[in-house]
Design an enzyme around this catalytic site. Structure first.
Site, short mmCIF file in Angstrom:
data_model
loop_
_atom_site.label_atom_id
_atom_site.label_comp_id
_atom_site.label_asym_id
_atom_site.label_seq_id
_atom_site.Cartn_x
_atom_site.Cartn_y
_atom_site.Cartn_z
N TYR A 345 -14.08 -18.74 62.56
CA TYR A 345 -14.93 -19.27 63.63
C TYR A 345 -14.26 -20.49 64.25
O TYR A 345 -13.84 -21.40 63.54
CB TYR A 345 -16.30 -19.63 63.06
N CYS A 346 -14.17 -20.49 65.59
CA CYS A 346 -13.64 -21.63 66.34
C CYS A 346 -12.22 -21.95 65.85
O CYS A 346 -11.36 -21.09 65.80
CB CYS A 346 -14.60 -22.82 66.20
N LEU A 347 -11.95 -23.20 65.49
CA LEU A 347 -10.63 -23.58 65.02
C LEU A 347 -10.25 -22.84 63.74
O LEU A 347 -9.07 -22.56 63.51
CB LEU A 347 -10.61 -25.11 64.79
#
Length: 614
Positions: A345-347
């Protein structure tokens, strides 16, 4: 392949520009010339560099980490190109005249139901109160929106003007305009006037108390405990589980099974370390972790530490090797002889993509599938965060992190808030300080306030290597001295983007298809960076569109796909679970918790200890 060379005049011009640089000897046939290292400056060449960095670090703290030079340069670039564009100047004069005439026509109209000539932007909620439809408030609102419209036109791209500078000038113009919005002034805002009359002024005294409280909290960096009903470990992050591994970087949580049998392949969740992991395990009704477990998956999740100044040297490679790969080894030990469904998720998704490409390069096939949620692998179109990324900005942040060892929580929070300042700063300020309203607690709000720090070395590498230089998709991102390529990944991918994401814009996330050749399913869901991912079944406002790209298929651009996409009502979670089941090998009895004989003994109950670090 035969080599081509520049024409002779071009070569002579190149030599003329650098007369004192010796020519490189020709490379042997069939071998490229080795890159020549740039000579390092003597260590005493700049003996007072530390003084310079200390001064810049102090300035960075005062400016919330924003380089004033970068924005002054943007204004100068814009002003210069506008000065040599008489046609655009004439356009702006005409635009001002048109807006003034539209305002006067609206003011002279006797039809109270006549549509206003200017409308707020979709994410601007400052003028939703019915009082803004009445005179004289309607004229003040329309006057402000007319000026905003003119500045949007004035800061549109000019021929020769750097696109980055054009976006920065538009951003700064918007920030300045927001300070003088009529909604910010009690005597001009009908909602504040109505509240003051209704309460006898108590809203203003309550708001003053709120302001004093927030001021003290900001100065002292006080971290308030979560409100009643939103306690981490009790109300949030409360899916039953056990910490089965811990090092200095993360704790690994294994969640207890809730079904008699489970899918043979476990799921490993890699959240971003810019946030606490429990965004994916919020309240029981909207916990992605709980949903996966209830659907018969064995779920593991990484809970990152909140780094301190002593951990300033943590690097991207540390997060890969001692983070993602260490967690994968633990999962393989606890659930042996099975591949793993990896979720980022995300980074955390970006790091997972780096880890997966490295594994593919090294012929490591332990991944059954890869899911990337609101995660970018290419940063050429990374949205409004690019406003804060150039050489001056990155160097400024590096000096601040060099001094304090990390990028602190408020410094990141302010950056994200200014991107949507109309809603996240000014609307909240009016409600809290002029209307006297308390912030209503919510699980998402508690999580947003529970921020983390970013270690100096890692964040510098992330900003430079990925955001500034975009090395991952340019074939210049090396792991352990060897370049990796996303196209080497052959595990099937499930990529999720959200429609209104201003951190990882969906078109940027969509480009994962451009740099991979594997079987890929793409989902575009309603919502923003967080709300689109935490999108539990039963949400009446949810919708999603889905596309499948077989391995080796030709690329189709995002706008072309969107024009013909069909959206379905509901959450994307069931679709994803069905996809994961299709990539699994069948049902099996649940594995035990941990593997004590292999060094992964149960340590303590979830959510562990790192999630409570402040």
């Amino acid at each position: 392949m035969p080599k081509t060379s520049a024409p002779a005049p071009a070569r002579r011009q190149a030599r003329a520009r650098k007369p004192d640089r010796p020519a490189l000897p020709p490379a042997p046939a069939g071998k490229p010339a080795a890159p020549q290292p740039v000579p390092a400056a003597p260590q005493n060449a700049h003996p007072h560099l530390a003084l310079d960095r200390s001064v810049r670090a102090t300035l960075a703290r005062l400016s919330a980490g924003v380089s004033t030079h970068a924005f002054m340069q943007a204004w100068a670039d814009w002003a210069y190109h506008l000065a040599e564009s008489p046609g655009r100047q004439l356009e702006l004069v005409e635009r001002a005249q048109q807006n003034a005439l539209r305002l006067m026509a609206h003011a002279a109209s006797t039809d109270p139901k006549a549509p206003p000539p200017f409308a707020p932007k979709p994410f601007d909620h400052r003028f939703t109160h019915p009082g803004w439809k009445l005179l004289p408030f309607r004229l003040w609102q329309q006057g402000f929106l007319a000026v905003q419209d003119w500045w949007d036109h004035a800061t549109d791209r000019l021929r020769g003007l750097s696109p980055e500078d054009a976006e920065r000038t538009r951003f700064m113009a918007r920030q300045m305009l927001d300070t003088v919005s009529p909604s910010n002034f009690p005597q001009l805002n009908p909602e504040i006037i109505a509240a003051t009359l209704a309460t006898g002024g108590r809203n203003l005294t309550t708001g003053a108390a709120h302001f004093a409280e927030d001021f003290v909290k900001t100065v002292t960096q006080r971290h308030d405990p979560a409100p009643e009903g939103y306690r981490v470990g009790t109300d949030l992050a409360c899916t039953p589980g056990t910490v089965v591994f811990r090092n200095d970087l993360f704790e690994l949580i294994q969640y207890a099974p809730q079904t008699a049998s489970v899918q043979a392949e476990p799921v490993l969740i890699v959240p971003a370390w810019i946030m606490k992991y429990y965004i994916l395990d919020l309240s029981p009704h909207n916990s992605m972790v709980r949903h996966l477990v209830s659907q018969g998956f064995t779920v593991f999740a990484i809970s990152w530490c909140n780094p301190t100044a002593e951990q300033a040297g943590l690097s991207l490679e540390d997060y890969r090797t001692r983070g993602v790969m260490a967690a994968l080894e633990a999962v393989n030990a606890i659930v042996p002889d099975r591949k793993v469904h990896a979720v980022g998720y995300c980074l955390g998704g970006t790091m997972l993509a780096i880890a997966a490409a490295t594994m593919a390069r090294d012929h490591d096939d332990r991944l059954a599938s890869i899911t990337l949620m609101a995660a970018q692998v290419d940063f050429a179109e990374a949205g409004e965060l690019l406003l804060f990324v150039d050489e001056s900005q990155v160097a400024f942040l590096e000096d601040m992190m060099w001094d304090q060892g990390y990028l602190d929580r408020p410094q990141m929070a302010r950056t994200f808030s200014t991107i949507r300042s109309e809603d996240l700063i000014w609307s909240r300020a009016v409600k809290r300080y002029f209307l006297g309203q308390d912030d209503l607690p919510s699980d998402m709000g508690v999580w947003v306030a529970d921020t983390t720090r970013m270690p100096a070395c890692m964040h510098s590498q992330y900003l430079r290597g990925l955001f500034l230089e975009n090395r991952l998709t340019a074939g210049r991102f090396a792991v352990q001295g060897r370049v990796i390529a996303l196209k080497d990944i052959d595990a099937p991918m499930f990529v999720v983007a959200t429609e209104t994401d201003h951190i990882a814009p969906w078109r940027s996330v969509y480009k994962t298809q451009l740099f991979t050749d594997c079987d890929l399913t793409f989902v575009l869901t309603s919502g923003g960076h967080n709300s689109g991912i935490v999108n539990e079944p039963g949400n009446p406002r949810s919708r999603y569109g889905i596309a499948h790209r077989p391995a080796g298929a030709l690329y189709s651009g995002p706008d072309e796909w969107f024009a013909q996409a069909t959206f379905r009502p509901g959450s994307w979670w069931p679709e994803w679970c069905t996809w994961l089941q299709g990539k699994s090998s069948g049902q099996t009895p649940p594995p035990g918790i941990g593997a004590p004989d292999k060094g992964y003994a149960p340590l303590l109950a979830a959510p562990g200890t790192y999630v409570f670090q402040t």
